[in-house]
Design a protein around this motif. Structure first.
Motif, PDB file in Angstrom:
ATOM      1  N   THR A  29      13.084  25.790 -27.006  1.00 52.22           N
ATOM      2  CA  THR A  29      13.079  25.152 -25.691  1.00 52.22           C
ATOM      3  C   THR A  29      14.354  25.467 -24.916  1.00 52.22           C
ATOM      4  O   THR A  29      14.413  25.257 -23.716  1.00 52.22           O
ATOM      5  N   TRP A  30      15.383  25.978 -25.620  1.00 49.74           N
ATOM      6  CA  TRP A  30      16.623  26.320 -24.914  1.00 49.74           C
ATOM      7  C   TRP A  30      16.609  27.741 -24.363  1.00 49.74           C
ATOM      8  O   TRP A  30      17.476  28.113 -23.581  1.00 49.74           O
ATOM      9  N   PRO A  32      14.624  29.320 -22.117  1.00 55.19           N
ATOM     10  CA  PRO A  32      14.614  29.435 -20.649  1.00 55.19           C
ATOM     11  C   PRO A  32      15.953  29.073 -20.012  1.00 55.19           C
ATOM     12  O   PRO A  32      16.370  29.685 -19.031  1.00 55.19           O
ATOM     13  N   VAL A  33      16.642  28.082 -20.590  1.00 57.12           N
ATOM     14  CA  VAL A  33      17.934  27.676 -20.024  1.00 57.12           C
ATOM     15  C   VAL A  33      18.938  28.810 -20.137  1.00 57.12           C
ATOM     16  O   VAL A  33      19.656  29.140 -19.183  1.00 57.12           O
ATOM     17  N   VAL A  35      18.308  32.054 -20.516  1.00 60.04           N
ATOM     18  CA  VAL A  35      17.912  33.176 -19.655  1.00 60.04           C
ATOM     19  C   VAL A  35      18.263  32.872 -18.203  1.00 60.04           C
ATOM     20  O   VAL A  35      18.814  33.723 -17.491  1.00 60.04           O
ATOM     21  N   TRP A  36      17.982  31.647 -17.758  1.00 58.80           N
ATOM     22  CA  TRP A  36      18.313  31.284 -16.378  1.00 58.80           C
ATOM     23  C   TRP A  36      19.808  31.392 -16.139  1.00 58.80           C
ATOM     24  O   TRP A  36      20.254  31.940 -15.127  1.00 58.80           O
ATOM     25  N   THR A  39      20.943  35.066 -15.936  1.00 62.69           N
ATOM     26  CA  THR A  39      20.526  35.852 -14.770  1.00 62.69           C
ATOM     27  C   THR A  39      21.060  35.270 -13.472  1.00 62.69           C
ATOM     28  O   THR A  39      21.111  35.986 -12.476  1.00 62.69           O
ATOM     29  N   ASN A  40      21.439  33.987 -13.465  1.00 67.92           N
ATOM     30  CA  ASN A  40      21.820  33.381 -12.191  1.00 67.92           C
ATOM     31  C   ASN A  40      23.243  32.861 -12.121  1.00 67.92           C
ATOM     32  O   ASN A  40      23.745  32.644 -11.023  1.00 67.92           O
TER      33      ASN A  40
ATOM     34  N   VAL B  35      16.345  19.462 -17.259  1.00 73.29           N
ATOM     35  CA  VAL B  35      16.948  20.782 -17.041  1.00 73.29           C
ATOM     36  C   VAL B  35      16.104  21.862 -17.711  1.00 73.29           C
ATOM     37  O   VAL B  35      15.805  22.907 -17.134  1.00 73.29           O
ATOM     38  N   LYS B  36      15.677  21.575 -18.950  1.00 79.93           N
ATOM     39  CA  LYS B  36      14.866  22.558 -19.668  1.00 79.93           C
ATOM     40  C   LYS B  36      13.566  22.848 -18.923  1.00 79.93           C
ATOM     41  O   LYS B  36      13.169  23.999 -18.782  1.00 79.93           O
ATOM     42  N   CYS B  39      14.227  24.947 -15.826  1.00 81.97           N
ATOM     43  CA  CYS B  39      14.502  26.345 -16.154  1.00 81.97           C
ATOM     44  C   CYS B  39      13.223  27.063 -16.536  1.00 81.97           C
ATOM     45  O   CYS B  39      12.996  28.215 -16.147  1.00 81.97           O
ATOM     46  N   PHE B  40      12.360  26.398 -17.287  1.00 79.14           N
ATOM     47  CA  PHE B  40      11.104  27.029 -17.662  1.00 79.14           C
ATOM     48  C   PHE B  40      10.263  27.310 -16.414  1.00 79.14           C
ATOM     49  O   PHE B  40       9.715  28.405 -16.256  1.00 79.14           O
ATOM     50  N   HIS B  42      11.344  27.741 -13.426  1.00 79.92           N
ATOM     51  CA  HIS B  42      11.987  28.819 -12.666  1.00 79.92           C
ATOM     52  C   HIS B  42      11.615  30.179 -13.253  1.00 79.92           C
ATOM     53  O   HIS B  42      11.265  31.105 -12.523  1.00 79.92           O
ATOM     54  N   LEU B  43      11.665  30.286 -14.584  1.00 77.34           N
ATOM     55  CA  LEU B  43      11.309  31.561 -15.208  1.00 77.34           C
ATOM     56  C   LEU B  43       9.854  31.903 -14.930  1.00 77.34           C
ATOM     57  O   LEU B  43       9.524  33.054 -14.646  1.00 77.34           O
ATOM     58  N   TYR B  47       9.177  35.334 -13.153  1.00 79.89           N
ATOM     59  CA  TYR B  47       8.649  36.427 -13.976  1.00 79.89           C
ATOM     60  C   TYR B  47       7.142  36.323 -14.190  1.00 79.89           C
ATOM     61  O   TYR B  47       6.548  37.221 -14.781  1.00 79.89           O
TER      62      TYR B  47
END
Lengths: 185, 186
Positions: A29-30, A32-33, A35-36, A39-40, B35-36, B39-40, B42-43, B47
């Protein structure tokens, strides 16, 4: 088949597999955090190649060790200035990311170096002129090969050098003097 | 009351023996989880797939000037798998923030007209490696590669899959060149 399923079911009931599974899931679950963030906001990157010699990869012809830098990505395309070291997706290959120094901004007149067909060029709106630091123009494939690049291609700025230790610290890009042959627009 | 309480019993028991503490009791844990999820999302948006309004007269017969929403597949990011005739969403190379939607007219190596067909000039250009040539469907009212030249594929954000709104006009976007090329390929 049924016995196999039962065996898998049984194994998933053992505490270790289940604990390990939930642990892995919690770790996932971490992703995406991370990766975000990478990239940002910021990313730590290794520098490949000699094009920024002698500033980065100072010992490119003596060792295979590469410089480790901090690539700051937050608002990287805003208020670009001459002297900054930026990373960008190369115009000739969207999958490649390159690192060069900003030499000219939009409206500047740049006297070009060797492979470029014209002697000078005015950088078009929304574009920048990027070059490697290397004095030997054969070491760097930059705007002199592919022309001015769109500022939208910029992905980040190199703000800090992390390794090697002797030059670690902030990149003092504002102390970089304009290359000879830039007429500010 | 008794039958109802027997119905509720499993839930009550679970609530009593729950191993995870409730979310609302731990604001920090709630924040982390939010937050998680953001972020998911957003991805997925960046993408995977996204939906948004399309505006402007440059694609006129295909899209109206306003009040239309489109579905974009970001799997075609950086022009991956894009073919001539597709509609793409791209970052306008000469502007700091704007994005646009245009039709792909040429891919690396193709020869394309620099100006409109009715301009009288038949000068052509070969699209350089890693670039594409984008032109709007409404030639007189479109600012596209005819004005700012070939666009780096790295600025392509995705491919337009469908018009999703207004709903009664839902329509998958078909590549108008595909049917002809499939005939010649076979």
């Amino acid at each position: 088949m049924a016995s196999l399923w039962a065996r898998i079911g049984a194994s998933s009931r053992t505490p270790f597999t289940r604990q390990f599974g939930t642990y892995l899931l919690g770790l996932a679950t971490w992703v995406p955090v991370v990766v975000w963030f990478n990239t940002n906001v910021a990313e730590i990157t290794l520098i490949n190649g000699p094009s920024m010699y002698p500033f980065l990869n100072s010992h490119y012809n003596e060792s295979t060790r590469r410089d480790l830098v901090l690539n700051w990505k937050l608002y990287a395309q805003e208020s670009l200035a001459r002297g900054m070291i930026v990373t960008f997706r190369t115009p000739h290959d969207p999958n490649k990311i390159s690192v060069k120094r900003v030499i000219g901004l939009e409206g500047d007149i740049v006297h070009t170096r060797r492979p470029y067909p014209n002697g000078y060029i005015r950088v078009p709106p929304g574009h920048i002129w990027v070059e490697g630091d290397a004095a030997d123009e054969r070491l760097s494939i930059d705007s002199n090969t592919y022309g001015p690049i769109s500022a939208r291609l910029v992905t980040g700025r190199i703000t800090h050098i992390l390794s090697p230790w002797n030059k670690a610290g902030r990149v003092r890009w504002w102390e970089h003097v304009d290359r000879v042959g830039i007429v500010r627009g | 009351m008794a039958p109802f309480s027997s119905l509720l019993r499993p839930f009550l028991r679970r609530a009593q023996t729950a191993q995870q503490p409730s979310l609302l009791g731990h604001p920090f844990r709630l924040l982390l989880r939010t937050v998680k999820y953001f972020c998911f999302a957003h991805l997925f948006w960046e993408y995977g797939y996204s939906i948004g309004p399309a505006e402007g007269p440059s694609m006129l017969p295909t899209f109206e000037v306003s009040n239309e929403w489109i579905l974009i597949s970001k799997l075609y990011r950086h022009g991956r798998g894009v073919q001539v005739g597709d509609l793409v969403n791209y970052k306008i190379p000469i502007e700091p923030h704007a994005e646009g939607i245009k039709r792909v007219v040429g891919l690396p190596g193709d020869y394309v007209l620099i100006d409109s067909p009715d301009s009288g000039s038949d000068a052509m250009i070969q699209v350089p490696p890693g670039h594409c040539w984008l032109v709007g469907d409404n030639l007189p009212a479109s600012r596209d590669s005819r004005a700012f030249g070939p666009v780096p594929l790295a600025l392509v954000r995705g491919k337009v899959l469908a018009k999703t709104w207004p709903f009664y006009e839902f329509q998958w976007m078909r590549n108008p060149l595909k049917e002809y090329s499939s005939v010649s390929d076979s």
